[in-house]
Motif scaffolding. Sequence first.
Motif, PDB file in Angstrom:
ATOM      1  N   SER A  99      32.030  51.050  33.287  1.00 23.70           N
ATOM      2  CA  SER A  99      33.282  50.512  32.760  1.00 23.70           C
ATOM      3  C   SER A  99      34.160  50.142  33.952  1.00 23.70           C
ATOM      4  O   SER A  99      33.873  50.504  35.097  1.00 23.70           O
ATOM      5  CB  SER A  99      33.992  51.562  31.901  1.00 23.70           C
ATOM      6  OG  SER A  99      34.412  52.657  32.719  1.00 23.70           O
ATOM      7  N   TRP A 100      35.252  49.434  33.682  1.00 18.98           N
ATOM      8  CA  TRP A 100      36.166  49.111  34.780  1.00 18.98           C
ATOM      9  C   TRP A 100      36.823  50.367  35.345  1.00 18.98           C
ATOM     10  O   TRP A 100      37.114  50.436  36.547  1.00 18.98           O
ATOM     11  CB  TRP A 100      37.223  48.112  34.303  1.00 18.98           C
ATOM     12  CG  TRP A 100      36.668  46.728  34.165  1.00 18.98           C
ATOM     13  CD1 TRP A 100      36.332  46.083  33.017  1.00 18.98           C
ATOM     14  CD2 TRP A 100      36.351  45.835  35.234  1.00 18.98           C
ATOM     15  NE1 TRP A 100      35.824  44.839  33.299  1.00 18.98           N
ATOM     16  CE2 TRP A 100      35.830  44.658  34.644  1.00 18.98           C
ATOM     17  CE3 TRP A 100      36.446  45.915  36.630  1.00 18.98           C
ATOM     18  CZ2 TRP A 100      35.409  43.564  35.407  1.00 18.98           C
ATOM     19  CZ3 TRP A 100      36.030  44.825  37.387  1.00 18.98           C
ATOM     20  CH2 TRP A 100      35.529  43.674  36.785  1.00 18.98           C
ATOM     21  N   ASP A 101      37.035  51.373  34.516  1.00 13.71           N
ATOM     22  CA  ASP A 101      37.589  52.629  35.024  1.00 13.71           C
ATOM     23  C   ASP A 101      36.659  53.261  36.049  1.00 13.71           C
ATOM     24  O   ASP A 101      37.114  53.802  37.077  1.00 13.71           O
ATOM     25  CB  ASP A 101      37.834  53.603  33.872  1.00 13.71           C
ATOM     26  CG  ASP A 101      39.054  53.232  33.040  1.00 13.71           C
ATOM     27  OD1 ASP A 101      39.895  52.460  33.549  1.00 13.71           O
ATOM     28  OD2 ASP A 101      39.166  53.706  31.894  1.00 13.71           O
ATOM     29  N   GLU A 102      35.355  53.201  35.790  1.00 14.13           N
ATOM     30  CA  GLU A 102      34.398  53.754  36.743  1.00 14.13           C
ATOM     31  C   GLU A 102      34.397  52.959  38.043  1.00 14.13           C
ATOM     32  O   GLU A 102      34.282  53.528  39.132  1.00 14.13           O
ATOM     33  CB  GLU A 102      32.997  53.770  36.121  1.00 14.13           C
ATOM     34  CG  GLU A 102      32.843  54.838  35.035  1.00 14.13           C
ATOM     35  CD  GLU A 102      31.515  54.714  34.309  1.00 14.13           C
ATOM     36  OE1 GLU A 102      30.655  55.596  34.513  1.00 14.13           O
ATOM     37  OE2 GLU A 102      31.339  53.744  33.544  1.00 14.13           O
ATOM     38  N   LEU A 157      36.986  51.364  39.298  1.00 13.73           N
ATOM     39  CA  LEU A 157      38.218  51.675  40.014  1.00 13.73           C
ATOM     40  C   LEU A 157      38.148  53.040  40.676  1.00 13.73           C
ATOM     41  O   LEU A 157      38.645  53.230  41.797  1.00 13.73           O
ATOM     42  CB  LEU A 157      39.408  51.612  39.046  1.00 13.73           C
ATOM     43  CG  LEU A 157      39.667  50.250  38.390  1.00 13.73           C
ATOM     44  CD1 LEU A 157      40.874  50.319  37.478  1.00 13.73           C
ATOM     45  CD2 LEU A 157      39.846  49.172  39.434  1.00 13.73           C
ATOM     46  N   THR A 158      37.519  53.996  40.010  1.00 14.99           N
ATOM     47  CA  THR A 158      37.362  55.329  40.603  1.00 14.99           C
ATOM     48  C   THR A 158      36.529  55.251  41.871  1.00 14.99           C
ATOM     49  O   THR A 158      36.889  55.832  42.914  1.00 14.99           O
ATOM     50  CB  THR A 158      36.701  56.288  39.596  1.00 14.99           C
ATOM     51  OG1 THR A 158      37.546  56.413  38.446  1.00 14.99           O
ATOM     52  CG2 THR A 158      36.484  57.660  40.222  1.00 14.99           C
ATOM     53  N   LEU A 175      44.813  45.741  32.467  1.00 19.74           N
ATOM     54  CA  LEU A 175      43.756  45.978  33.453  1.00 19.74           C
ATOM     55  C   LEU A 175      44.024  45.199  34.729  1.00 19.74           C
ATOM     56  O   LEU A 175      43.846  45.718  35.831  1.00 19.74           O
ATOM     57  CB  LEU A 175      42.397  45.603  32.868  1.00 19.74           C
ATOM     58  CG  LEU A 175      41.194  45.789  33.800  1.00 19.74           C
ATOM     59  CD1 LEU A 175      41.106  47.238  34.300  1.00 19.74           C
ATOM     60  CD2 LEU A 175      39.899  45.393  33.090  1.00 19.74           C
ATOM     61  N   HIS A 227      46.518  47.187  36.707  1.00 18.56           N
ATOM     62  CA  HIS A 227      45.945  48.384  37.324  1.00 18.56           C
ATOM     63  C   HIS A 227      45.130  48.048  38.557  1.00 18.56           C
ATOM     64  O   HIS A 227      45.149  48.779  39.550  1.00 18.56           O
ATOM     65  CB  HIS A 227      45.077  49.132  36.309  1.00 18.56           C
ATOM     66  CG  HIS A 227      45.862  49.833  35.260  1.00 18.56           C
ATOM     67  ND1 HIS A 227      45.301  50.318  34.094  1.00 18.56           N
ATOM     68  CD2 HIS A 227      47.186  50.140  35.183  1.00 18.56           C
ATOM     69  CE1 HIS A 227      46.234  50.893  33.364  1.00 18.56           C
ATOM     70  NE2 HIS A 227      47.387  50.788  33.997  1.00 18.56           N
TER      71      HIS A 227
END
Length: 402
Positions: free
Chosen positions: A159-162, A164-165, A217, A220
């Motif tokens: 995912s985009w969260d992954e 970014l992490t 998004l 962020h």
Amino acid sequence: MLVAEGLIEKVPRVGNRVASPDEEGVQTVKFGYYPSVLQEGLLNRVLADFHGAFPHIRVRSIPLPYDQFAGTVAEYMRSDLLDVITINYTDYRHMAENGWTDLLEELEPNPELYPFLSGVFADGCANRALPFIFSPIVLCYNRDHFAEKQLPEPDSGWSWDELLTSAKKLSENQGRYGFYFHLLSDNRWPVFLLQSGVRFVPGSEEYDEGLRRSLTLFRHIQRDRSLFPNYMSESDADAEDLFLQGKLSMIMSTYFSLNRFIGAPFAFDVAPLPYMGEAKTLLLTIGAALSRHSKVKEAARTFLDYMLSYPVQLNIRQRTLSIPANKKAAEWQGKEVMARPTRFHMYREIIPTFRKFTELNLAASQLQTVRKELKLFWSGMEDEETVIRRLKSQLFPVGAGT
């Protein structure tokens, strides 16, 4: 202008040469092309081999401008200055929206091409161009950076969260950042809208939430200085240069651009783009088209057919990192003559995610309208709600019809 009039020739890596008068019995085909296709489509080799196979046909190469491409091509074809051209999907849509596709000859479909490319350049039931090479937008990453940080490499479930992490962990204070892409590229930002299910429809409120998710998004990613550099890039090439210099760990890229990384001093690979909502990516296609008003139509068609032939397409597969449109050539298996990313064939597994920008229900001319609003948003001059409101008023002004 001198090239277009046939008075001089542009010789790649050499310079200008005064054009010689055509020999008796020799026909000249005027070929307009995107300069980037010289490397991406192995054009120098294609032309050299073609002249050897068809000595009675001479191809005069004419590099065309990226800006105002559709208008330039239309003007040149009306003046008999072009016989064959390369054309991408966006420029084709510009021609269609201006009523210029009648300048292009109707072409029979080629059954050897990937089925999902069928009809990309269709005007009603007629094909006005045939695909030559293509690429999805993908994630390109520096494998050495991931190994250094002992991080798992990207996979199709990201995912985009992954992203970014991982990007924050990959960033360093010494001028290295985890992720970047050229914000203003019409071959990059539409991905986020596609993944959010945005479809611009007059009078509809349904796309508001998807557009809002995309903008959130964007914010962020773009405003987090711990992972995304505050760099004013002028093109996709700027991001690729930074990646090649080792200043970026991940970029949104294409198979076309991978050719720039051949011989890079680090290991790199590709992965599907992370996703939100639904896994989708943008499909970019470069085709070949024939002028309907060409005075050497038979010779021009011979050259166009040669560009799309299996031997030429196989050469592209073997000697570049581009993907030829011919399915058999693209999926050739044999002894490689050059190094390529270990996940090069990954594109075959994500074909169902390929989308054209027109799925957003936007005309090519409307991309600029959306991009201008996004520029204000990215600069912090507008918030999400203002962008949504202004886009509605500009894309679908009251009283303008549907």
